[in-house]
Design an enzyme around this catalytic site. Structure first.
Site, PDB file in Angstrom:
ATOM      1  N   THR A  43       8.162 -13.356  31.088  1.00  0.00           N
ATOM      2  CA  THR A  43       8.270 -12.010  31.686  1.00  0.00           C
ATOM      3  C   THR A  43       7.708 -11.914  33.101  1.00  0.00           C
ATOM      4  O   THR A  43       7.996 -10.955  33.810  1.00  0.00           O
ATOM      5  CB  THR A  43       7.507 -10.985  30.832  1.00  0.00           C
ATOM      6  OG1 THR A  43       6.150 -11.420  30.717  1.00  0.00           O
ATOM      7  CG2 THR A  43       8.133 -10.816  29.471  1.00  0.00           C
ATOM      8  N   HIS A  47       1.417 -21.793  29.861  1.00  0.00           N
ATOM      9  CA  HIS A  47       1.065 -20.365  29.864  1.00  0.00           C
ATOM     10  C   HIS A  47       1.092 -19.847  28.431  1.00  0.00           C
ATOM     11  O   HIS A  47       1.961 -20.193  27.639  1.00  0.00           O
ATOM     12  CB  HIS A  47       2.043 -19.585  30.745  1.00  0.00           C
ATOM     13  CG  HIS A  47       1.591 -18.182  31.001  1.00  0.00           C
ATOM     14  ND1 HIS A  47       1.803 -17.155  30.101  1.00  0.00           N
ATOM     15  CD2 HIS A  47       0.915 -17.638  32.042  1.00  0.00           C
ATOM     16  CE1 HIS A  47       1.285 -16.038  30.589  1.00  0.00           C
ATOM     17  NE2 HIS A  47       0.731 -16.308  31.766  1.00  0.00           N
ATOM     18  N   CYS A  94       2.264  -7.296  24.497  1.00  0.00           N
ATOM     19  CA  CYS A  94       3.072  -6.316  25.228  1.00  0.00           C
ATOM     20  C   CYS A  94       4.438  -6.200  24.552  1.00  0.00           C
ATOM     21  O   CYS A  94       5.074  -7.229  24.243  1.00  0.00           O
ATOM     22  CB  CYS A  94       3.239  -6.761  26.678  1.00  0.00           C
ATOM     23  SG  CYS A  94       4.364  -5.666  27.599  1.00  0.00           S
ATOM     24  N   GLU A 107       1.902 -17.046  27.156  1.00  0.00           N
ATOM     25  CA  GLU A 107       3.124 -16.342  26.740  1.00  0.00           C
ATOM     26  C   GLU A 107       4.204 -17.350  26.365  1.00  0.00           C
ATOM     27  O   GLU A 107       4.911 -17.181  25.361  1.00  0.00           O
ATOM     28  CB  GLU A 107       3.622 -15.429  27.870  1.00  0.00           C
ATOM     29  CG  GLU A 107       4.890 -14.677  27.477  1.00  0.00           C
ATOM     30  CD  GLU A 107       5.515 -13.920  28.636  1.00  0.00           C
ATOM     31  OE1 GLU A 107       4.777 -13.389  29.481  1.00  0.00           O
ATOM     32  OE2 GLU A 107       6.763 -13.858  28.684  1.00  0.00           O
TER      33      GLU A 107
HETATM   34  S1  SF4 Z   1       3.410  -7.783  33.210  1.00  0.00           S
HETATM   35 FE1  SF4 Z   1       5.202  -6.995  32.078  1.00  0.00          FE
HETATM   36  S2  SF4 Z   1       5.302  -8.225  30.216  1.00  0.00           S
HETATM   37 FE2  SF4 Z   1       3.250  -8.508  31.091  1.00  0.00          FE
HETATM   38  S3  SF4 Z   1       1.988  -6.982  30.092  1.00  0.00           S
HETATM   39 FE3  SF4 Z   1       2.765  -6.036  31.972  1.00  0.00          FE
HETATM   40  S4  SF4 Z   1       4.643  -4.954  31.345  1.00  0.00           S
HETATM   41 FE4  SF4 Z   1       4.142  -6.399  29.722  1.00  0.00          FE
END
Ligand code: SF4
Length: 509
Positions: free
Chosen positions: A366, A328, A300, A330
């Site tokens: 995020t 996690h 993303c 991320e």
């Molecule tokens: S939750 Fe936020 S950071 Fe995660 S994929 Fe969706 S827009 Fe991107």
């Protein structure tokens, strides 16, 4: 007649099995007799009765050998058929009677340890032999009986459920009925308490939808990348980790040819690999390049932004405290941007344990809870007044918006259902937001995960979905709830979203 649950069972031995399993004396079991003619006669009386819910329980013949004696069938719909005698194809008489709450009852029965199949049931006016079973199966039905359709039709607008236990199947037809019947009766007995819980969950309800909910721009982009890669290159397309954290999405893409792997070592040389929306560390990118893999990056853009900030702070000599959850994907990817300069902090206690630093900055995963992340950031600012904050919010717009909308919905609900998978960070946070607001909330992959005891006595239900959960799941949940009684649906929209992210060049055209 009285209010409450009426269970119709055609034969005496079926009625006895069901009665043995009941837990409440308020439930009425009515023996309705064998065959369509008797069922239709009794149905006429039931249609004028005051029972609040109607269930049909009994044994039946499976139309496929995949269904074994003792398995349960919960009907998604029932219909009558004249059968396929004399070389004529099966004849459908009358409209299907839908049982929208079947998925809820099936989930409850599975949690009770029973083997359950969901599908249409067909009612015929004679015993069906092997060849005819095959023809009925081609109509989509999975089980045949001789009473359910007229009895279920007597429900009118009342909640209705049909549960049949398999006594025989095409490999073990009528000759196997005795041994199969015993297994079927055992299953009927075990199913009875779940049917009572189904009845207790029946009520008229208000369902309040949170808006926004469900897919965010990053998830839509990641899924579209895999879909386009499959279209353009054909299967298999390898995906490192789950493309997004949702069981339905992953199962669907896997069915279309995506192969999900944990590590690049599982990807054959020269193959194409898609990186998931959660991002990867530079070490993973280097490994892919070293292997000559063709990479399509599904990270993303809002995760990539945090990676860039980590690189920039580290290059400027800062120690970077990453507020996030250990393990996690991320977080692992972001920490990998500057392993020597970054430290993970999950709580105010972790902040207190940090060594003194001159140059310190912080970043965030995020998908954190806005409130909890603010607590940890506050602890960092107290301990290190000189701490540098990210240039703009790291918790993404989708996470922030979904938390705000579910908070608004929780305030007016007795219970909130959150569609999402257990490994979906943003979905788990939505549950926590409700709990912080004092409203019980449950995370479910789909309608089958709803425990009927949660719904008993609850008439105002909030409903949302995490950023990785498909919108269809929300519709399915509303539909299932409508099988428990009339549902009035409204939506509380706290903001609207219009963000879209462009696709990577590899799949743009
Ligand atoms: S939750 Fe936020 S950071 Fe995660 S994929 Fe969706 S827009 Fe991107």
């Amino acid at each position: 007649m009285t209010d409450g649950l009426l269970i119709c069972t055609p034969l005496g031995f079926e009625a006895r099995a069901v009665r043995r399993g009941l837990t409440s004396s308020a439930t009425t079991v009515l023996r309705t007799g064998y065959g369509t003619v008797r069922a239709a006669r009794v149905a006429e009386r039931i249609s004028r009765s005051r029972y609040a819910q109607l269930a049909v329980m009994g044994v039946g013949g499976a139309l496929s050998a995949d269904l074994k004696p003792g398995d349960l069938v919960v009907a998604t719909s029932v219909r009558t058929s004249g059968g396929a005698r004399g070389g004529r194809p099966p004849r459908s008489d009358g409209a299907d009677i839908d049982c929208p709450s079947a998925v809820l009852l099936a989930g409850e029965l599975r949690r009770a340890g029973l083997t359950v199949h969901l599908g249409p049931v067909v009612t015929v006016d004679h015993l069906v032999r092997k060849a005819e079973r095959a023809e009925l199966a081609e109509t989509g039905a999975i089980l045949a009986d001789m009473e359910s359709a007229p009895l279920a039709g007597a429900a009118g607008g009342r909640p209705v459920a049909v549960v049949r236990a398999v006594s025989d199947n095409p490999d073990r037809p009528v000759a196997g009925i005795v041994s199969g019947g015993l297994a079927a009766l055992r299953s009927l007995r075990k199913a009875a308490p779940a049917v009572e819980r189904w009845a207790s969950a029946c009520a008229s309800r208000d369902v309040l939808l949170a808006g926004p909910r469900s897919f965010c721009a990053g998830v839509e982009r990641a899924i579209e990348i895999v879909e386009r890669a499959l279209e353009q290159q054909g299967a298999p397309v390898y995906v490192r980790k789950e493309i997004v954290h949702n069981k339905r999405v992953v199962t669907d893409l896997a069915g279309r040819g995506a192969v999900f792997v944990d590590e690049l070592a599982e990807v054959p040389d020269g193959a194409t690999v898609v990186f998931s929306a959660h991002g990867v560390s530079p070490a993973v990118r280097a490994e892919a390049a070293g292997r000559g893999l063709s990479v399509i990056d599904g990270t993303c853009p809002l995760v990539s932004k945090v990676h860039a900030e980590a690189r920039r702070f580290a290059a400027d000599g800062y120690t970077v405290a990453l507020i996030g959850h250990a393990g996690h994907e991320e977080v692992e990817g972001t920490l990998g941007e500057a392993p020597g300069s970054m430290v993970l902090v999950q709580s105010a206690e972790d902040v207190a344990a940090l060594e003194p630093r001159d140059k310190i900055a912080y970043l965030m995963q995020t998908t954190l809870s806005v409130d909890e992340a603010a607590d940890v950031a506050g602890a960092l600012r107290s301990r290190f007044p000189q701490v540098r904050a990210p240039g703009s919010d790291d918790i993404c717009y989708a996470t922030t918006n979904r938390q705000a909308s579910v908070r608004a919905v929780a305030a007016s609900s007795e219970l909130v259902l959150v569609a999402g998978s257990v490994n979906s960070s943003n979905s788990v946070r939505l549950v926590e937001v409700c709990e912080r607001a004092g409203t019980p909330a449950y995370l479910i992959d789909d309608a089958s995960g709803i425990e009927l005891s949660w719904l008993a006595g609850v008439t105002r239900i909030g409903l949302t979905a995490g950023a990785s959960a498909p919108p269809a799941v929300v519709s399915e949940i509303v539909s299932a709830l409508s099988g428990l009684g009339p549902v009035s649906v409204s939506e509380r929209v706290t903001t609207t979203e219009s963000i879209r992210f462009g696709l990577p060049k590899e799949v743009r055209h």
